[in-house]
Design an enzyme around this catalytic site. Sequence first.
Site, PDB file in Angstrom:
ATOM      1  N   SER A 198       0.830  -1.216   0.000  1.00  0.00           N
ATOM      2  CA  SER A 198       0.000   0.000   0.000  1.00  0.00           C
ATOM      3  C   SER A 198       0.862   1.263   0.000  1.00  0.00           C
ATOM      4  CB  SER A 198      -0.949   0.011   1.194  1.00  0.00           C
ATOM      5  OG  SER A 198      -0.227   0.139   2.405  1.00  0.00           O
ATOM      6  N   ASN A 199       2.048   1.194   0.601  1.00  0.00           N
ATOM      7  CA  ASN A 199       2.946   2.353   0.569  1.00  0.00           C
ATOM      8  C   ASN A 199       3.612   2.482  -0.790  1.00  0.00           C
ATOM      9  OD1 ASN A 199       3.134   3.730   3.360  1.00  0.00           O
ATOM     10  ND2 ASN A 199       3.000   1.542   3.791  1.00  0.00           N
ATOM     11  N   LEU A 253      18.910  -5.652   6.346  1.00  0.00           N
ATOM     12  CA  LEU A 253      19.987  -5.543   5.357  1.00  0.00           C
ATOM     13  C   LEU A 253      21.341  -5.565   6.072  1.00  0.00           C
ATOM     14  CD1 LEU A 253      18.256  -2.734   3.305  1.00  0.00           C
ATOM     15  CD2 LEU A 253      18.613  -5.088   2.524  1.00  0.00           C
ATOM     16  N   ASN A 261      13.729   4.201   4.894  1.00  0.00           N
ATOM     17  CA  ASN A 261      12.780   3.194   5.372  1.00  0.00           C
ATOM     18  C   ASN A 261      11.610   3.861   6.083  1.00  0.00           C
ATOM     19  OD1 ASN A 261      11.857   0.477   6.221  1.00  0.00           O
ATOM     20  ND2 ASN A 261      12.425   1.197   8.266  1.00  0.00           N
ATOM     21  N   HIS A 271       9.084   3.300   9.021  1.00  0.00           N
ATOM     22  CA  HIS A 271       8.934   2.455  10.207  1.00  0.00           C
ATOM     23  C   HIS A 271       7.762   2.951  11.043  1.00  0.00           C
ATOM     24  CE1 HIS A 271       9.832  -0.331  13.327  1.00  0.00           C
ATOM     25  NE2 HIS A 271      10.159   0.602  14.201  1.00  0.00           N
ATOM     26  N   ASP A 299      16.656   0.487  12.264  1.00  0.00           N
ATOM     27  CA  ASP A 299      15.740   1.584  12.648  1.00  0.00           C
ATOM     28  C   ASP A 299      16.423   2.642  13.490  1.00  0.00           C
ATOM     29  OD1 ASP A 299      13.109  -0.856  12.976  1.00  0.00           O
ATOM     30  OD2 ASP A 299      13.733   0.309  11.240  1.00  0.00           O
TER      31      ASP A 299
HETATM   32  N1  LIG Z   1      20.139  -2.787   8.288  1.00  0.00           N
HETATM   33  C1  LIG Z   1      18.858  -2.394   8.264  1.00  0.00           C
HETATM   34  N2  LIG Z   1      17.959  -3.158   7.651  1.00  0.00           N
HETATM   35  C2  LIG Z   1      16.654  -2.774   7.657  1.00  0.00           C
HETATM   36  C3  LIG Z   1      16.238  -1.612   8.327  1.00  0.00           C
HETATM   37  C4  LIG Z   1      17.224  -0.816   8.961  1.00  0.00           C
HETATM   38  O1  LIG Z   1      16.917   0.254   9.542  1.00  0.00           O
HETATM   39  N3  LIG Z   1      18.521  -1.247   8.908  1.00  0.00           N
HETATM   40  N4  LIG Z   1      14.864  -1.287   8.398  1.00  0.00           N
HETATM   41  C5  LIG Z   1      14.037  -2.451   8.142  1.00  0.00           C
HETATM   42  C6  LIG Z   1      12.575  -2.367   8.234  1.00  0.00           C
HETATM   43  N5  LIG Z   1      12.195  -2.898   9.550  1.00  0.00           N
HETATM   44  C7  LIG Z   1      11.611  -1.993  10.363  1.00  0.00           C
HETATM   45  O2  LIG Z   1      11.367  -0.825   9.962  1.00  0.00           O
HETATM   46  C8  LIG Z   1      12.425  -4.243   9.931  1.00  0.00           C
HETATM   47  C9  LIG Z   1      11.959  -5.252   9.108  1.00  0.00           C
HETATM   48  C10 LIG Z   1      12.176  -6.583   9.455  1.00  0.00           C
HETATM   49  C11 LIG Z   1      12.844  -6.928  10.612  1.00  0.00           C
HETATM   50  C12 LIG Z   1      13.091  -8.371  10.926  1.00  0.00           C
HETATM   51  O3  LIG Z   1      13.244  -8.752  12.076  1.00  0.00           O
HETATM   52  N6  LIG Z   1      13.151  -9.187   9.856  1.00  0.00           N
HETATM   53  C13 LIG Z   1      13.499 -10.622   9.986  1.00  0.00           C
HETATM   54  C14 LIG Z   1      12.620 -11.456   9.088  1.00  0.00           C
HETATM   55  C15 LIG Z   1      11.159 -11.187   9.403  1.00  0.00           C
HETATM   56  C16 LIG Z   1      10.276 -11.821   8.327  1.00  0.00           C
HETATM   57  O4  LIG Z   1      10.807 -12.303   7.304  1.00  0.00           O
HETATM   58  O5  LIG Z   1       9.037 -11.782   8.546  1.00  0.00           O
HETATM   59  C17 LIG Z   1      14.917 -10.812   9.466  1.00  0.00           C
HETATM   60  O6  LIG Z   1      15.356 -10.019   8.587  1.00  0.00           O
HETATM   61  O7  LIG Z   1      15.504 -11.821   9.888  1.00  0.00           O
HETATM   62  C18 LIG Z   1      13.321  -5.922  11.443  1.00  0.00           C
HETATM   63  C19 LIG Z   1      13.111  -4.573  11.101  1.00  0.00           C
HETATM   64  C20 LIG Z   1      14.405  -3.074   6.828  1.00  0.00           C
HETATM   65  N7  LIG Z   1      15.736  -3.545   6.985  1.00  0.00           N
HETATM   66  N1  LIG Z   2       9.614  -2.533  10.059  1.00  0.00           N
HETATM   67  C1  LIG Z   2       8.979  -2.173   8.828  1.00  0.00           C
HETATM   68  C2  LIG Z   2       7.488  -2.240   8.978  1.00  0.00           C
HETATM   69  O1  LIG Z   2       6.964  -2.763   9.940  1.00  0.00           O
HETATM   70  N2  LIG Z   2       6.791  -1.705   7.977  1.00  0.00           N
HETATM   71  C3  LIG Z   2       5.355  -1.667   8.006  1.00  0.00           C
HETATM   72  O2  LIG Z   2       4.846  -2.671   7.148  1.00  0.00           O
HETATM   73  C4  LIG Z   2       3.633  -2.200   6.584  1.00  0.00           C
HETATM   74  C5  LIG Z   2       3.776  -2.368   5.111  1.00  0.00           C
HETATM   75  O3  LIG Z   2       2.575  -2.119   4.526  1.00  0.00           O
HETATM   76  P1  LIG Z   2       2.493  -2.129   2.915  1.00  0.00           P
HETATM   77  O4  LIG Z   2       3.175  -3.399   2.435  1.00  0.00           O
HETATM   78  O5  LIG Z   2       1.019  -2.094   2.644  1.00  0.00           O
HETATM   79  O6  LIG Z   2       3.227  -0.916   2.423  1.00  0.00           O
HETATM   80  C6  LIG Z   2       3.481  -0.739   6.975  1.00  0.00           C
HETATM   81  O7  LIG Z   2       2.593  -0.602   8.069  1.00  0.00           O
HETATM   82  C7  LIG Z   2       4.859  -0.369   7.426  1.00  0.00           C
HETATM   83  O8  LIG Z   2       4.889   0.623   8.425  1.00  0.00           O
END
Ligand SMILES: Nc1nc2c(c(=O)[nH]1)N[C@@H](CN(C=O)c1ccc(C(=O)N[C@@H](CCC(=O)O)C(=O)O)cc1)CN2
Ligand SMILES: NCC(=O)N[C@@H]1O[C@H](COP(=O)([O-])[O-])[C@@H](O)[C@H]1O
Length: 216
Positions: free
Chosen positions: A14-15, A105, A122, A124, A164
Amino acid sequence: MTRRILVLISGNGSNLQALIDASRANPSTLEASIIHVISNKKAAYGLKRAANAGIPSTYHNLLAYKNKNPNNPQEAREAYDADLAKLILAQTPDLVVCAGWMHILSPTALDPLEEAGVDIINLHPALPGQFDGANAIERAYEEFQRGEITKTGIMIHYVIAAVDKGTPIIVREIEMIKGESLGDLENRMHVVEHVEIVNGTRIALEERERSKQASE
Ligand SMILES: Nc1nc2c(c(=O)[nH]1)N[C@@H](CN(C=O)c1ccc(C(=O)N[C@@H](CCC(=O)O)C(=O)O)cc1)CN2
Ligand SMILES: NCC(=O)N[C@@H]1O[C@H](COP(=O)([O-])[O-])[C@@H](O)[C@H]1O
């Protein structure tokens, strides 16, 4: 020169749709073109949104790397991330936007992008330092139910290795409402997300251009 955005997704998208709509509005509210979408989930509806918008996309499959290297998940992850960086750079983006991208990442993804001068931002769904990581909205909702917080929010931030913890670009507080369901809170937050992901992308592009001009 039209500014080129590559979007990373994992789910509904959606984003991503908000970015597509903003870039194609007349007059556009985002002077940029979304050139490519990459998803780490094959079933991500965001891939259909990209197809519907005529935007090329790639499904980058982590499981294939884990299956090739079953005894070393960290090595598999780093190979995945290294190839992800190659996929991204092959599209020569000006900016990468994580829009519901649910994969942490590692430096093997971040370092090549930094060397190429490509920023990553990102979205968040929490305030800086409040609920870093996944499931932020649910965690905020649970703390609100326990009377531990009264507000949450969303932020758009630069992506660094520390999850984050990158410099915020936009921070928007969202008051929580007693008796509100989790779904209703999520819906209110998504409305704010869809506006601020466009604003945050625009600001990041502008900051990149200012930084490039300053270095010339
Ligand atoms: N190095 C970074 N990578 C990412 C960031 C960041 O700031 N630095 N932001 C994230 C987005 N995010 C929160 O905003 C976030 C997304 C996912 C996870 C997480 O624990 N992922 C797991 C897998 C979960 C799954 O597959 O359902 C993982 O990667 O093992 C934490 C934070 C994007 N990446
Ligand atoms: N840590 C990252 C995270 O939690 N992101 C969240 O995933 C959803 C994605 O929605 P979308 O796929 O409809 O854009 C959004 O709510 C966004 O804030």
